[in-house]
Scaffold this motif. Structure first.
Motif, PDB file in Angstrom:
ATOM      1  N   GLY A 287       0.813  -1.218   0.000  1.00  0.00           N
ATOM      2  CA  GLY A 287       0.000   0.000   0.000  1.00  0.00           C
ATOM      3  C   GLY A 287       0.842   1.262   0.000  1.00  0.00           C
ATOM      4  O   GLY A 287       0.492   2.249   0.656  1.00  0.00           O
ATOM      5  N   ILE A 288       1.951   1.244  -0.731  1.00  0.00           N
ATOM      6  CA  ILE A 288       2.787   2.444  -0.836  1.00  0.00           C
ATOM      7  C   ILE A 288       3.050   2.750  -2.300  1.00  0.00           C
ATOM      8  O   ILE A 288       2.890   1.906  -3.160  1.00  0.00           O
ATOM      9  CB  ILE A 288       4.144   2.270  -0.123  1.00  0.00           C
ATOM     10  N   ARG A 289       3.462   3.979  -2.536  1.00  0.00           N
ATOM     11  CA  ARG A 289       4.007   4.365  -3.827  1.00  0.00           C
ATOM     12  C   ARG A 289       5.408   4.900  -3.568  1.00  0.00           C
ATOM     13  O   ARG A 289       5.627   5.642  -2.623  1.00  0.00           O
ATOM     14  CB  ARG A 289       3.134   5.431  -4.496  1.00  0.00           C
ATOM     15  N   GLY A 290       6.314   4.506  -4.410  1.00  0.00           N
ATOM     16  CA  GLY A 290       7.683   4.933  -4.184  1.00  0.00           C
ATOM     17  C   GLY A 290       8.577   4.469  -5.296  1.00  0.00           C
ATOM     18  O   GLY A 290       8.123   4.122  -6.384  1.00  0.00           O
ATOM     19  N   GLY A 291       9.870   4.488  -5.036  1.00  0.00           N
ATOM     20  CA  GLY A 291      10.809   4.082  -6.066  1.00  0.00           C
ATOM     21  C   GLY A 291      12.211   3.978  -5.529  1.00  0.00           C
ATOM     22  O   GLY A 291      12.456   4.107  -4.320  1.00  0.00           O
ATOM     23  N   THR A 292      13.135   3.761  -6.439  1.00  0.00           N
ATOM     24  CA  THR A 292      14.529   3.589  -6.084  1.00  0.00           C
ATOM     25  C   THR A 292      15.148   4.937  -5.724  1.00  0.00           C
ATOM     26  O   THR A 292      14.812   5.971  -6.303  1.00  0.00           O
ATOM     27  CB  THR A 292      15.294   2.944  -7.251  1.00  0.00           C
ATOM     28  N   ILE A 293      16.061   4.919  -4.780  1.00  0.00           N
ATOM     29  CA  ILE A 293      16.718   6.143  -4.321  1.00  0.00           C
ATOM     30  C   ILE A 293      17.683   6.650  -5.380  1.00  0.00           C
ATOM     31  O   ILE A 293      18.400   5.877  -6.010  1.00  0.00           O
ATOM     32  CB  ILE A 293      17.459   5.879  -2.998  1.00  0.00           C
ATOM     33  N   ASN A 294      17.703   7.966  -5.578  1.00  0.00           N
ATOM     34  CA  ASN A 294      18.659   8.607  -6.478  1.00  0.00           C
ATOM     35  C   ASN A 294      19.169   9.886  -5.815  1.00  0.00           C
ATOM     36  O   ASN A 294      18.653  10.291  -4.758  1.00  0.00           O
ATOM     37  CB  ASN A 294      18.016   8.903  -7.840  1.00  0.00           C
ATOM     38  N   PRO A 295      20.197  10.522  -6.381  1.00  0.00           N
ATOM     39  CA  PRO A 295      20.760  11.720  -5.727  1.00  0.00           C
ATOM     40  C   PRO A 295      19.730  12.807  -5.442  1.00  0.00           C
ATOM     41  O   PRO A 295      19.816  13.491  -4.411  1.00  0.00           O
ATOM     42  CB  PRO A 295      21.814  12.195  -6.736  1.00  0.00           C
ATOM     43  N   LYS A 296      18.737  12.981  -6.328  1.00  0.00           N
ATOM     44  CA  LYS A 296      17.728  14.015  -6.120  1.00  0.00           C
ATOM     45  C   LYS A 296      16.868  13.726  -4.901  1.00  0.00           C
ATOM     46  O   LYS A 296      16.626  14.609  -4.062  1.00  0.00           O
ATOM     47  CB  LYS A 296      16.853  14.136  -7.370  1.00  0.00           C
ATOM     48  N   THR A 297      16.402  12.467  -4.768  1.00  0.00           N
ATOM     49  CA  THR A 297      15.568  12.128  -3.612  1.00  0.00           C
ATOM     50  C   THR A 297      16.382  12.092  -2.322  1.00  0.00           C
ATOM     51  O   THR A 297      15.848  12.375  -1.247  1.00  0.00           O
ATOM     52  CB  THR A 297      14.880  10.768  -3.830  1.00  0.00           C
ATOM     53  N   MET A 298      17.660  11.733  -2.424  1.00  0.00           N
ATOM     54  CA  MET A 298      18.521  11.756  -1.233  1.00  0.00           C
ATOM     55  C   MET A 298      18.602  13.164  -0.660  1.00  0.00           C
ATOM     56  O   MET A 298      18.553  13.358   0.556  1.00  0.00           O
ATOM     57  CB  MET A 298      19.923  11.240  -1.580  1.00  0.00           C
ATOM     58  N   GLU A 299      18.698  14.146  -1.563  1.00  0.00           N
ATOM     59  CA  GLU A 299      18.766  15.538  -1.109  1.00  0.00           C
ATOM     60  C   GLU A 299      17.408  16.024  -0.616  1.00  0.00           C
ATOM     61  O   GLU A 299      17.302  16.693   0.421  1.00  0.00           O
ATOM     62  CB  GLU A 299      19.259  16.415  -2.261  1.00  0.00           C
ATOM     63  N   GLN A 300      16.337  15.660  -1.347  1.00  0.00           N
ATOM     64  CA  GLN A 300      15.000  16.137  -0.999  1.00  0.00           C
ATOM     65  C   GLN A 300      14.540  15.625   0.358  1.00  0.00           C
ATOM     66  O   GLN A 300      13.959  16.376   1.156  1.00  0.00           O
ATOM     67  CB  GLN A 300      14.013  15.695  -2.081  1.00  0.00           C
ATOM     68  N   TYR A 301      14.801  14.329   0.643  1.00  0.00           N
ATOM     69  CA  TYR A 301      14.326  13.726   1.882  1.00  0.00           C
ATOM     70  C   TYR A 301      15.431  13.585   2.937  1.00  0.00           C
ATOM     71  O   TYR A 301      15.205  12.971   3.978  1.00  0.00           O
ATOM     72  CB  TYR A 301      13.725  12.341   1.597  1.00  0.00           C
ATOM     73  N   GLU A 302      16.608  14.146   2.643  1.00  0.00           N
ATOM     74  CA  GLU A 302      17.746  14.086   3.569  1.00  0.00           C
ATOM     75  C   GLU A 302      18.057  12.642   3.958  1.00  0.00           C
ATOM     76  O   GLU A 302      18.141  12.292   5.133  1.00  0.00           O
ATOM     77  CB  GLU A 302      17.478  14.927   4.817  1.00  0.00           C
ATOM     78  N   ILE A 303      18.213  11.811   2.919  1.00  0.00           N
ATOM     79  CA  ILE A 303      18.486  10.387   3.113  1.00  0.00           C
ATOM     80  C   ILE A 303      19.995  10.155   3.085  1.00  0.00           C
ATOM     81  O   ILE A 303      20.702  10.696   2.234  1.00  0.00           O
ATOM     82  CB  ILE A 303      17.799   9.557   2.006  1.00  0.00           C
ATOM     83  N   SER A 304      20.478   9.342   4.005  1.00  0.00           N
ATOM     84  CA  SER A 304      21.919   9.107   4.128  1.00  0.00           C
ATOM     85  C   SER A 304      22.371   7.814   3.464  1.00  0.00           C
ATOM     86  O   SER A 304      23.557   7.504   3.455  1.00  0.00           O
ATOM     87  CB  SER A 304      22.318   9.073   5.609  1.00  0.00           C
TER      88      SER A 304
END
Length: 474
Positions: A287-304
């Protein structure tokens, strides 16, 4: 003279004592073994580690696996009817009469016997559109086969033959346990060459061939030679266990170019069990929508982290929502299985059923959480019956009661200007071609199993609760 001899004796004794002391305490100890030639033997390349591999892993013997499986892979031939001329020559040969040129056409592929009483797994595209199926065993005996059920989305079909004896079959293996670099065999009937075995390794897992599609797939990639006719055949490990159903090749020529793809056995087995138990495929979703991590999403969501599945949206009333998953979470593991990309997630979840509980490890702002998620059932909500010109959707039970019905789908939209005249929105379709329909999925299955030129009969319940039948001709 006597004095000289005395001094000579003392000198000899002193020298002997000194030499003995040196031998005893000062000289390094030497090994008391024979000297050997320390040069490397011809053809031997020294390495800087001690190998722990067994001879069977470095010099694999495929004969046992081949003997176990070759008699359980069958040749599947499908026959259909061509109701239209396929070229100008056929058209003119029949005097321009399109209907008079009916001709049997044949396709072929492979199948895998999975039970001794004749259940066979193959690809949906091998049997799709067939009016008649024929299965030939490795001993050249042929049988008529019937279709038990299909999953077009996963390209898996279950068929059955009634043989006069117990059949050889291949047991399912655990495709999750298969490793990259592991030896595998592809068994099938390429180019109508029966009982062909090729060898290779697993080149990759969780391979998605439709990365731009929301319907992510998860294939085992192998460099074992797979060609047209191998479709529906077996991908087995060196123990003779089924770990995949050979399905596709990617090639500009249409033939083997070094890699091919198989549906993992865990997914195929789940589809077979669903068909046998429920009559159709029970698809569970997080029950989610999402995708593979990329440099843009790492910056947007502050993912390490750079691997995992980013949760971009959580569906209302879903198992993910109830478990507490949030936008921005990164799914790292499911039931202990590492999740590096979206196809890892879909590949594993597609082997589960609705109401199964999975353990999801997520990373939330550099903090790891483990959440139990109950899978909900996937149901398509709308479907376009293009030949009729309407869109249908699933109504709730209260709405059906207004029509004194316990089944049916509701017309949610008219797709053509012709159908818009009749004010059909809100009416119930209760049957298609005489078959009761209870949801949109059943409508889809009925429509897509028909020939394009077949007529469609719709049973419509009007606002007065009266049943009317309409035939849409193609």
């Amino acid at each position: 003279m006597k004095r000289f001899l005395s001094l000579l004796v003392v000198a000899i004794l002193a020298g002997a004592f000194t030499l003995g002391a040196y031998k005893l305490w000062m000289e390094p100890e030497t090994a008391s073994v024979a000297i050997t030639d320390t040069r490397p033997n011809a053809g031997f390349i020294p390495v800087n580690y001690t190998s722990t591999a067994t001879s069977s892993s470095t010099n694999a013997d495929f004969t046992v696996a081949a003997e176990k499986t070759v008699n359980a892979v069958v040749h599947v031939k499908q026959y259909g009817i061509s109701r239209q001329p396929r070229n100008l020559m056929e058209y003119f040969r029949n005097g321009g009469n399109a209907g008079a040129g009916e001709k049997r056409i044949q396709g072929a592929g492979s199948g895998v016997i999975i039970t001794e009483d004749g259940y066979i797994v193959t690809n949906n595209h091998v049997i799709d559109g067939a009016t008649e199926l024929e299965v030939t065993l490795n001993n050249n005996k042929s049988y008529k086969a019937e279709v038990i059920g299909t999953s077009a989305q996963s390209d898996i079909a279950l068929i059955k033959i009634d043989a006069d004896t117990k059949l050889s079959y291949i047991p399912f293996g655990d495709s999750n346990a298969a490793k990259i670099g592991e030896w595998v065999l592809a068994v099938g009937n390429p180019f109508n060459l029966t009982s062909t075995v090729t060898a290779g390794i697993i080149s990759a897992k969780s391979r998605d061939l439709n990365e731009m599609d929301n319907n992510a797939q998860s294939f085992i990639q192998t460099d074992a030679a797979i060609n047209p006719g191998n479709s529906g055949g077996a991908l087995v490990n060196i123990h003779g266990e089924l770990i995949g159903i050979n399905t596709a090749i990617t090639s500009q020529t249409g033939s083997y170019v070094g890699y091919a793809f198989a549906v993992p056995s865990n997914n195929a087995r789940k589809i077979v069990e669903d068909i046998l138990e429920f009559g159709d495929v029970q698809r569970g979703i997080i029950g989610i929508r999402g995708g593979t991590i990329n440099p843009k999403t790492m910056e947007q969501y502050e993912i390490s982290v750079s691997q995992g599945v980013l949760v971009a949206n959580v569906d209302e009333d879903s198992g993910a929502k109830k478990a507490g998953l949030k936008e921005g979470d990164v799914i790292k593991e499911i039931d202990g299985l590492p999740i590096r990309k979206f196809s890892d997630l879909t590949g594993y979840v597609n082997s589960k059923r609705p109401k199964d509980v999975i353990s999801v490890k997520v990373l939330r702002k550099n903090k790891e959480l483990t959440l139990p998620v109950t899978l909900s059932k996937y149901e398509i909500q709308e479907y376009n019956i293009k030949d009729v010109g309407v869109e249908v959707s699933n109504p709730n039970k209260e709405y059906l009661k207004k029509f004194n019905l316990d089944h049916g789908v509701v017309i949610s939209k008219a797709l053509s200007s012709r159908m818009q005249r009749y004010n059909l929105e809100g009416l119930i379709i209760s049957e298609i071609d005489g078959k009761k329909v209870s949801n949109v999925l059943q409508v889809k299955q009925i429509i897509e199993s028909k020939y394009p030129e077949d007529d469609i009969t719709i049973s419509l319940i009007d606002r007065n609760g009266e049943k009317r039948e309409f035939v849409f001709q193609n």
